[in-house]
Design a protein around this motif. Sequence first.
Motif, PDB file in Angstrom:
ATOM      1  N   LYS A   1       0.824  -1.205   0.000  1.00 45.88           N
ATOM      2  CA  LYS A   1       0.000   0.000   0.000  1.00 45.88           C
ATOM      3  C   LYS A   1       0.860   1.258   0.000  1.00 45.88           C
ATOM      4  CE  LYS A   1      -4.127  -1.997   2.055  1.00 45.88           C
ATOM      5  NZ  LYS A   1      -5.062  -1.983   3.184  1.00 45.88           N
ATOM      6  N   LYS A   2       1.934   1.264   0.781  1.00 45.76           N
ATOM      7  CA  LYS A   2       2.839   2.414   0.802  1.00 45.76           C
ATOM      8  C   LYS A   2       3.486   2.617  -0.563  1.00 45.76           C
ATOM      9  CE  LYS A   2       3.939   2.269   5.719  1.00 45.76           C
ATOM     10  NZ  LYS A   2       4.935   1.947   6.739  1.00 45.76           N
TER      11      LYS A   2
ATOM     12  N   ILE B   1       3.160   5.885  -3.155  1.00 50.49           N
ATOM     13  CA  ILE B   1       4.328   6.581  -3.698  1.00 50.49           C
ATOM     14  C   ILE B   1       4.272   6.601  -5.216  1.00 50.49           C
ATOM     15  CG2 ILE B   1       6.837   6.479  -3.958  1.00 50.49           C
ATOM     16  CD1 ILE B   1       6.865   5.330  -1.035  1.00 50.49           C
ATOM     17  N   ALA B   2       3.988   5.456  -5.813  1.00 50.71           N
ATOM     18  CA  ALA B   2       3.900   5.367  -7.276  1.00 50.71           C
ATOM     19  C   ALA B   2       2.808   6.294  -7.796  1.00 50.71           C
ATOM     20  CB  ALA B   2       3.646   3.923  -7.713  1.00 50.71           C
ATOM     21  N   GLU B   3       1.649   6.264  -7.154  1.00 51.92           N
ATOM     22  CA  GLU B   3       0.543   7.123  -7.576  1.00 51.92           C
ATOM     23  C   GLU B   3       0.932   8.589  -7.478  1.00 51.92           C
ATOM     24  OE1 GLU B   3      -2.892   6.001  -5.300  1.00 51.92           O
ATOM     25  OE2 GLU B   3      -2.991   4.021  -6.245  1.00 51.92           O
ATOM     26  N   GLY B   4       1.694   8.941  -6.452  1.00 45.70           N
ATOM     27  CA  GLY B   4       2.169  10.309  -6.307  1.00 45.70           C
ATOM     28  C   GLY B   4       3.101  10.723  -7.439  1.00 45.70           C
ATOM     29  N   MET B   5       3.690   9.737  -8.085  1.00 41.57           N
ATOM     30  CA  MET B   5       4.577   9.990  -9.216  1.00 41.57           C
ATOM     31  C   MET B   5       3.837   9.876 -10.542  1.00 41.57           C
ATOM     32  SD  MET B   5       7.857   7.870  -7.790  1.00 41.57           S
ATOM     33  CE  MET B   5       8.937   8.322  -9.129  1.00 41.57           C
ATOM     34  N   GLY B   6       2.539   9.602 -10.475  1.00 43.52           N
ATOM     35  CA  GLY B   6       1.728   9.521 -11.679  1.00 43.52           C
ATOM     36  C   GLY B   6       1.780   8.185 -12.399  1.00 43.52           C
TER      37      GLY B   6
ATOM     38  N   THR C   1       2.579  -1.454 -11.006  1.00 42.11           N
ATOM     39  CA  THR C   1       3.079  -2.301 -12.094  1.00 42.11           C
ATOM     40  C   THR C   1       4.107  -1.540 -12.926  1.00 42.11           C
ATOM     41  OG1 THR C   1       1.025  -3.562 -12.197  1.00 42.11           O
ATOM     42  CG2 THR C   1       2.410  -3.594 -14.167  1.00 42.11           C
ATOM     43  N   ALA C   2       3.814  -0.290 -13.255  1.00 45.42           N
ATOM     44  CA  ALA C   2       4.762   0.522 -14.022  1.00 45.42           C
ATOM     45  C   ALA C   2       6.043   0.742 -13.228  1.00 45.42           C
ATOM     46  CB  ALA C   2       4.132   1.853 -14.402  1.00 45.42           C
TER      47      ALA C   2
END
Length: 91
Positions: free
Chosen positions: A19-20, A24-29, A33-34
């Motif tokens: 989840k963390k 973080i990934a979502e915060g980077m757009g 998976t990416a």
Amino acid sequence: MKNSEKTRLTIRMDLDRKKKAERIAEGMGIDLTAAVNLFVSQMIKENGLPFKPTNNSLAIDLKQALKDVQAGNTTDYSTEDFMEHLNTPED
């Protein structure tokens, strides 16, 4: 790199860690998976891990301190100011 065939990678990890990492990934757009694909791509490019694994944080801190001094990234303190700086909690 052109990929004509895709495959699935399944890994197990602690749910909280996942989840963390997702946040973080979502915060980077990007999605997780990416992010994992970026890690693997960099691993291939580097022909190894894309970071230097270590368990010696003191050595890392000392290397960074030496780089800072060599680059002139230093701060001059009076004795009183230095003692105040040491006793001031970091954010």
